[in-house]
Write a protein that holds these residues in place. Structure first.
Motif, PDB file in Angstrom:
ATOM      1  N   ALA A  45       6.712  -7.990   5.687  1.00 33.89           N
ATOM      2  CA  ALA A  45       5.988  -7.187   6.677  1.00 33.89           C
ATOM      3  C   ALA A  45       5.985  -5.716   6.288  1.00 33.89           C
ATOM      4  O   ALA A  45       4.956  -5.034   6.402  1.00 33.89           O
ATOM      5  N   VAL A  46       7.118  -5.210   5.826  1.00 33.94           N
ATOM      6  CA  VAL A  46       7.188  -3.803   5.398  1.00 33.94           C
ATOM      7  C   VAL A  46       6.252  -3.569   4.216  1.00 33.94           C
ATOM      8  O   VAL A  46       5.514  -2.570   4.176  1.00 33.94           O
ATOM      9  N   VAL A  47       6.252  -4.496   3.253  1.00 32.05           N
ATOM     10  CA  VAL A  47       5.360  -4.367   2.093  1.00 32.05           C
ATOM     11  C   VAL A  47       3.899  -4.412   2.547  1.00 32.05           C
ATOM     12  O   VAL A  47       3.073  -3.612   2.095  1.00 32.05           O
ATOM     13  N   GLU A  48       3.597  -5.318   3.448  1.00 29.88           N
ATOM     14  CA  GLU A  48       2.224  -5.451   3.957  1.00 29.88           C
ATOM     15  C   GLU A  48       1.760  -4.180   4.669  1.00 29.88           C
ATOM     16  O   GLU A  48       0.644  -3.711   4.463  1.00 29.88           O
ATOM     17  N   VAL A  49       2.620  -3.610   5.499  1.00 31.17           N
ATOM     18  CA  VAL A  49       2.266  -2.382   6.212  1.00 31.17           C
ATOM     19  C   VAL A  49       2.099  -1.225   5.231  1.00 31.17           C
ATOM     20  O   VAL A  49       1.154  -0.436   5.347  1.00 31.17           O
ATOM     21  N   ALA A  50       2.982  -1.119   4.262  1.00 31.00           N
ATOM     22  CA  ALA A  50       2.872  -0.055   3.259  1.00 31.00           C
ATOM     23  C   ALA A  50       1.577  -0.205   2.457  1.00 31.00           C
ATOM     24  O   ALA A  50       0.880   0.789   2.201  1.00 31.00           O
ATOM     25  N   TYR A  51       1.252  -1.428   2.093  1.00 29.91           N
ATOM     26  CA  TYR A  51       0.013  -1.687   1.345  1.00 29.91           C
ATOM     27  C   TYR A  51      -1.208  -1.321   2.188  1.00 29.91           C
ATOM     28  O   TYR A  51      -2.122  -0.645   1.710  1.00 29.91           O
ATOM     29  N   LEU A  84      -1.352   0.755   4.678  1.00 27.54           N
ATOM     30  CA  LEU A  84      -1.375   2.199   4.842  1.00 27.54           C
ATOM     31  C   LEU A  84      -1.923   2.883   3.585  1.00 27.54           C
ATOM     32  O   LEU A  84      -2.739   3.807   3.673  1.00 27.54           O
ATOM     33  N   ALA A  85      -1.502   2.414   2.419  1.00 30.34           N
ATOM     34  CA  ALA A  85      -1.957   3.022   1.166  1.00 30.34           C
ATOM     35  C   ALA A  85      -3.440   2.769   0.913  1.00 30.34           C
ATOM     36  O   ALA A  85      -4.153   3.666   0.439  1.00 30.34           O
ATOM     37  N   ILE A  86      -3.906   1.581   1.243  1.00 27.72           N
ATOM     38  CA  ILE A  86      -5.295   1.220   0.946  1.00 27.72           C
ATOM     39  C   ILE A  86      -6.271   1.776   1.991  1.00 27.72           C
ATOM     40  O   ILE A  86      -7.319   2.312   1.646  1.00 27.72           O
ATOM     41  N   THR A  87      -5.924   1.634   3.268  1.00 25.20           N
ATOM     42  CA  THR A  87      -6.866   1.999   4.326  1.00 25.20           C
ATOM     43  C   THR A  87      -6.534   3.309   5.029  1.00 25.20           C
ATOM     44  O   THR A  87      -7.384   3.870   5.703  1.00 25.20           O
ATOM     45  N   GLY A  88      -5.303   3.754   4.915  1.00 19.80           N
ATOM     46  CA  GLY A  88      -4.878   4.942   5.641  1.00 19.80           C
ATOM     47  C   GLY A  88      -4.510   4.642   7.089  1.00 19.80           C
ATOM     48  O   GLY A  88      -4.194   5.549   7.843  1.00 19.80           O
ATOM     49  N   ASN A  89      -4.540   3.363   7.462  1.00 23.95           N
ATOM     50  CA  ASN A  89      -4.189   2.949   8.832  1.00 23.95           C
ATOM     51  C   ASN A  89      -2.808   2.312   8.842  1.00 23.95           C
ATOM     52  O   ASN A  89      -2.446   1.572   7.935  1.00 23.95           O
TER      53      ASN A  89
END
Length: 120
Positions: free
Chosen positions: A75-81, A83-88
């Motif tokens: 989940a942490v990796v998914e949220v970081a990804y 955030l990095a890709i979409t800025g959300n």
């Protein structure tokens, strides 16, 4: 008696309820994520959903502390990804489900060790 049997038979209702709550939150997240991926036209996103759902099932039905930890990490990796890709900052409920599961298992593990010491 192993840990899974302890959780099923002797763990306090508070601990079992915490594990169920974390699992229900993860299941809800899986449903919402699956629908969002399909509506937004990202069918490959269903792979992530399937992985996270599998970990949630392992945590809930398999009574696996490892699955709870892996769910939190994923989940942490998914949220970081995201955030990095979409800025959300999306997917934070997955993190909440993982944290809840890990905390419930930590409490259950402590009680299980006390139970083992009392039996021996």
């Amino acid at each position: 008696m192993d840990f899974k049997d302890f959780l099923t038979r002797f763990a306090p209702e508070e601990v079992r309820k915490s594990l169920r709550s974390a699992s229900i939150l993860a299941y809800a997240c899986a449903g919402i994520s699956a629908v969002a991926n399909l509506v937004l036209g990202y069918p490959l996103g269903l792979i992530d959903v399937a992985i996270l759902l599998g970990l949630a099932l392992g945590m809930h039905l398999g009574k696996s502390k490892i699955c709870a930890i892996l769910l939190l990490i994923a989940a942490v990796v998914e949220v970081a990804y995201t955030l990095a890709i979409t800025g959300n900052f999306g997917g934070w409920l997955w993190i909440l489900a993982g944290v809840s599961g890990v905390m419930a298992f930590a409490k259950a593990d402590k009680m299980y060790k006390q139970y083992q010491n009392g039996v021996q």
